[in-house]
Design a protein around this motif. Structure first.
Motif, PDB file in Angstrom:
ATOM      1  N   ALA A  93       0.832  -1.207   0.000  1.00 46.39           N
ATOM      2  CA  ALA A  93       0.000   0.000   0.000  1.00 46.39           C
ATOM      3  C   ALA A  93       0.862   1.251   0.000  1.00 46.39           C
ATOM      4  CB  ALA A  93      -0.924   0.005   1.217  1.00 46.39           C
ATOM      5  N   LEU A  94       0.408   2.245  -0.773  1.00 49.45           N
ATOM      6  CA  LEU A  94       1.127   3.503  -0.926  1.00 49.45           C
ATOM      7  C   LEU A  94       0.185   4.679  -0.705  1.00 49.45           C
ATOM      8  CD1 LEU A  94       2.715   2.847  -4.458  1.00 49.45           C
ATOM      9  CD2 LEU A  94       3.702   2.187  -2.262  1.00 49.45           C
ATOM     10  N   ALA A  95       0.708   5.718  -0.096  1.00 50.57           N
ATOM     11  CA  ALA A  95       0.056   7.027  -0.105  1.00 50.57           C
ATOM     12  C   ALA A  95       1.139   8.049  -0.416  1.00 50.57           C
ATOM     13  CB  ALA A  95      -0.603   7.335   1.231  1.00 50.57           C
ATOM     14  N   VAL A  96       0.929   8.826  -1.462  1.00 50.85           N
ATOM     15  CA  VAL A  96       1.953   9.741  -1.953  1.00 50.85           C
ATOM     16  C   VAL A  96       1.305  11.080  -2.301  1.00 50.85           C
ATOM     17  CG1 VAL A  96       3.705  10.125  -3.734  1.00 50.85           C
ATOM     18  CG2 VAL A  96       3.281   7.796  -2.893  1.00 50.85           C
ATOM     19  N   TYR A  97       1.940  12.148  -1.872  1.00 46.05           N
ATOM     20  CA  TYR A  97       1.522  13.478  -2.307  1.00 46.05           C
ATOM     21  C   TYR A  97       2.183  13.797  -3.639  1.00 46.05           C
ATOM     22  CZ  TYR A  97      -0.536  14.559   2.234  1.00 46.05           C
ATOM     23  OH  TYR A  97      -1.334  14.562   3.354  1.00 46.05           O
ATOM     24  N   ILE A  98       1.360  14.147  -4.617  1.00 45.26           N
ATOM     25  CA  ILE A  98       1.855  14.690  -5.879  1.00 45.26           C
ATOM     26  C   ILE A  98       1.494  16.164  -5.862  1.00 45.26           C
ATOM     27  CG2 ILE A  98       1.776  14.577  -8.382  1.00 45.26           C
ATOM     28  CD1 ILE A  98       2.938  12.054  -7.103  1.00 45.26           C
ATOM     29  N   GLY A  99       2.501  17.002  -5.628  1.00 39.85           N
ATOM     30  CA  GLY A  99       2.186  18.388  -5.314  1.00 39.85           C
ATOM     31  C   GLY A  99       1.410  18.419  -4.007  1.00 39.85           C
ATOM     32  N   LYS A 100       0.221  19.015  -4.028  1.00 40.58           N
ATOM     33  CA  LYS A 100      -0.617  19.084  -2.822  1.00 40.58           C
ATOM     34  C   LYS A 100      -1.663  17.979  -2.773  1.00 40.58           C
ATOM     35  CE  LYS A 100      -0.200  24.118  -2.298  1.00 40.58           C
ATOM     36  NZ  LYS A 100      -0.952  25.401  -2.201  1.00 40.58           N
ATOM     37  N   THR A 101      -1.701  17.133  -3.811  1.00 35.48           N
ATOM     38  CA  THR A 101      -2.761  16.122  -3.914  1.00 35.48           C
ATOM     39  C   THR A 101      -2.282  14.786  -3.375  1.00 35.48           C
ATOM     40  OG1 THR A 101      -3.607  17.228  -5.888  1.00 35.48           O
ATOM     41  CG2 THR A 101      -4.344  14.964  -5.496  1.00 35.48           C
ATOM     42  N   ARG A 102      -3.025  14.267  -2.412  1.00 38.18           N
ATOM     43  CA  ARG A 102      -2.674  12.977  -1.807  1.00 38.18           C
ATOM     44  C   ARG A 102      -3.384  11.856  -2.564  1.00 38.18           C
ATOM     45  NH1 ARG A 102      -4.538   9.408   2.120  1.00 38.18           N
ATOM     46  NH2 ARG A 102      -3.002   8.576   3.593  1.00 38.18           N
ATOM     47  N   LEU A 103      -2.600  10.930  -3.103  1.00 37.81           N
ATOM     48  CA  LEU A 103      -3.127   9.800  -3.853  1.00 37.81           C
ATOM     49  C   LEU A 103      -2.758   8.495  -3.159  1.00 37.81           C
ATOM     50  CD1 LEU A 103      -2.142  10.867  -7.492  1.00 37.81           C
ATOM     51  CD2 LEU A 103      -4.323  11.259  -6.316  1.00 37.81           C
ATOM     52  N   ILE A 104      -3.628   7.496  -3.292  1.00 36.94           N
ATOM     53  CA  ILE A 104      -3.343   6.173  -2.735  1.00 36.94           C
ATOM     54  C   ILE A 104      -3.462   5.130  -3.833  1.00 36.94           C
ATOM     55  CG2 ILE A 104      -4.072   6.753  -0.394  1.00 36.94           C
ATOM     56  CD1 ILE A 104      -6.707   5.282  -0.946  1.00 36.94           C
ATOM     57  N   ASP A 105      -2.775   4.026  -3.625  1.00 35.30           N
ATOM     58  CA  ASP A 105      -2.864   2.894  -4.548  1.00 35.30           C
ATOM     59  C   ASP A 105      -2.396   1.662  -3.788  1.00 35.30           C
ATOM     60  OD1 ASP A 105      -3.255   1.364  -6.822  1.00 35.30           O
ATOM     61  OD2 ASP A 105      -2.041   2.636  -8.129  1.00 35.30           O
ATOM     62  N   ASN A 106      -2.678   0.491  -4.320  1.00 33.20           N
ATOM     63  CA  ASN A 106      -2.245  -0.716  -3.631  1.00 33.20           C
ATOM     64  C   ASN A 106      -2.217  -1.899  -4.587  1.00 33.20           C
ATOM     65  OD1 ASN A 106      -4.840  -2.521  -3.262  1.00 33.20           O
ATOM     66  ND2 ASN A 106      -5.497  -0.443  -2.722  1.00 33.20           N
ATOM     67  N   LEU A 107      -1.588  -2.935  -4.125  1.00 30.76           N
ATOM     68  CA  LEU A 107      -1.484  -4.188  -4.866  1.00 30.76           C
ATOM     69  C   LEU A 107      -1.708  -5.320  -3.887  1.00 30.76           C
ATOM     70  CD1 LEU A 107      -0.645  -5.757  -7.483  1.00 30.76           C
ATOM     71  CD2 LEU A 107       1.719  -5.596  -6.648  1.00 30.76           C
ATOM     72  N   MET A 108      -2.616  -6.227  -4.217  1.00 27.81           N
ATOM     73  CA  MET A 108      -2.888  -7.391  -3.385  1.00 27.81           C
ATOM     74  C   MET A 108      -2.320  -8.623  -4.063  1.00 27.81           C
ATOM     75  SD  MET A 108      -6.771  -6.516  -2.066  1.00 27.81           S
ATOM     76  CE  MET A 108      -6.610  -7.389  -0.524  1.00 27.81           C
ATOM     77  N   LEU A 109      -1.525  -9.385  -3.303  1.00 30.12           N
ATOM     78  CA  LEU A 109      -0.891 -10.579  -3.859  1.00 30.12           C
ATOM     79  C   LEU A 109      -1.057 -11.751  -2.900  1.00 30.12           C
ATOM     80  CD1 LEU A 109       2.541  -9.070  -4.998  1.00 30.12           C
ATOM     81  CD2 LEU A 109       0.609  -9.655  -6.490  1.00 30.12           C
ATOM     82  N   GLU A 110      -1.135 -12.939  -3.465  1.00 27.20           N
ATOM     83  CA  GLU A 110      -1.044 -14.168  -2.694  1.00 27.20           C
ATOM     84  C   GLU A 110       0.277 -14.833  -3.068  1.00 27.20           C
ATOM     85  OE1 GLU A 110      -3.694 -18.050  -1.368  1.00 27.20           O
ATOM     86  OE2 GLU A 110      -4.585 -16.407  -2.523  1.00 27.20           O
ATOM     87  N   VAL A 111       1.188 -14.869  -2.103  1.00 30.94           N
ATOM     88  CA  VAL A 111       2.573 -15.230  -2.380  1.00 30.94           C
ATOM     89  C   VAL A 111       2.900 -16.577  -1.764  1.00 30.94           C
ATOM     90  CG1 VAL A 111       4.981 -14.525  -2.164  1.00 30.94           C
ATOM     91  CG2 VAL A 111       3.176 -12.789  -2.379  1.00 30.94           C
ATOM     92  N   ASP A 112       3.383 -17.482  -2.595  1.00 30.78           N
ATOM     93  CA  ASP A 112       3.921 -18.752  -2.098  1.00 30.78           C
ATOM     94  C   ASP A 112       5.333 -18.513  -1.594  1.00 30.78           C
ATOM     95  OD1 ASP A 112       1.626 -20.126  -2.850  1.00 30.78           O
ATOM     96  OD2 ASP A 112       2.385 -20.455  -4.892  1.00 30.78           O
ATOM     97  N   LYS A 113       5.722 -19.226  -0.570  1.00 31.25           N
ATOM     98  CA  LYS A 113       7.066 -19.051   0.002  1.00 31.25           C
ATOM     99  C   LYS A 113       8.113 -19.440  -1.023  1.00 31.25           C
ATOM    100  CE  LYS A 113       9.985 -18.076   3.268  1.00 31.25           C
ATOM    101  NZ  LYS A 113      10.203 -16.683   3.650  1.00 31.25           N
TER     102      LYS A 113
END
Length: 283
Positions: A263-283
């Motif tokens: 999960a990410l939250a990043v300000y681009i200039g004054k605008t706060r944006l979020i994004d994410n990636l969901m994964l199911e990871v085998d060892k």
């Protein structure tokens, strides 16, 4: 299409629908609809007899230095878009209709809200849970639809529904992206041309993480460092948080295995944006 502005109107409408045996799907929004919202509505249309959409910019989920006053609003545009995907009713109340003077009751989900957005936006999820619980109580839907872009919000709402015994199915719909990968958001409207280009760094960082994990990397510190370094190379970007957590409890993932949320939250200039990636990871 009907547009209701009072609790009494929407309750009477839903009550009549349920008496006749119709199922009700509900999509809560803050308006300024985009394709992500419309995708939720399209899913609701497939699965329910009646679709209700709320349009309400909820003041209690904004912090004192956030963009409540500037948040984009255009009800006539929103109604037209909602009509186009088959929505039956829009519920668009005034703030005074939802929050009584000197209201003293809020809803809070503990634990899950201590992480990610909850750690940097004090009181945000109390505002979210309070308004969603109010809307659930007013509309009493059979199903409610939320986007996976707000992954933490979905998890918090699911926990609230379970803890408070709401008889509502929560349906999660995948992230909707622009062709270049940018997650669609109402706040994208704030981005200038250079900022719009810079905003791609969120998706690019997530792709780096996905590629690293896909090639066998399992050291969370190495993966996180690569994400941070990519974002930091963008001059217009300022990191709020970058984290790799367990999907189920949002605790920091000590190992990259099982159900992982990046999960990410990043300000681009004054605008706060979020994004994410969901994964199911085998060892």
């Amino acid at each position: 299409m009907e547009v209701y502005h009072t609790i009494a109107e929407i309750r009477n409408f839903v009550r009549e629908q349920k008496i006749t045996g119709n199922s009700v799907g509900f999509v809560p929004t803050m308006g300024y609809l985009h394709q992500g919202h419309l995708t939720l509505m399209e899913e609701a249309r497939k699965e329910n007899d009646i679709v209700v959409v709320s349009i309400f910019v909820n003041p209690t989920q904004f912090g004192p230095d956030e963009d409540y006053g500037e948040y984009p609003r255009d009800l006539s545009r929103d109604v037209e878009l909602a009509t186009g995907v088959g929505v039956d009713v829009v519920f668009s109340p005034q703030t005074e209709e939802i929050y009584l003077p000197n209201s003293a009751t809020t809803v809070e989900v503990e634990g899950l809200t201590n992480h990610l957005c909850g750690a940097t936006r004090e009181g945000h999820f109390t505002g979210v849970c309070t308004i969603v619980s109010k809307l659930f109580n007013i509309i009493n839907p059979d199903r409610a639809y939320f986007g996976q872009k707000d992954a933490q919000q979905v998890l918090v709402i699911k926990r609230m529904v379970k803890d408070l015994n709401f008889d509502i199915d929560i349906v999660t719909v995948p992230i909707v992206r622009e062709k270049d990968g940018l997650a669609i958001s109402s706040r994208n409207k704030y981005l200038g041309q250079d900022e719009r280009e810079a905003a791609l760094v969120l998706y690019q960082a997530l792709q780096i993480a996905q590629n690293l994990i896909g090639s066998g990397e399992r050291d969370r510190d190495i993966i996180k460092q690569q994400l941070v370094e990519r974002i930091d190379r963008e001059p217009l970007a300022e990191i709020d948080y970058v984290d790799i957590v367990n999907q189920n409890n949002l605790e920091e993932a000590e190992e990259i295995k099982g159900e992982i949320l990046i999960a990410l939250a990043v300000y681009i200039g004054k605008t706060r944006l979020i994004d994410n990636l969901m994964l199911e990871v085998d060892k």
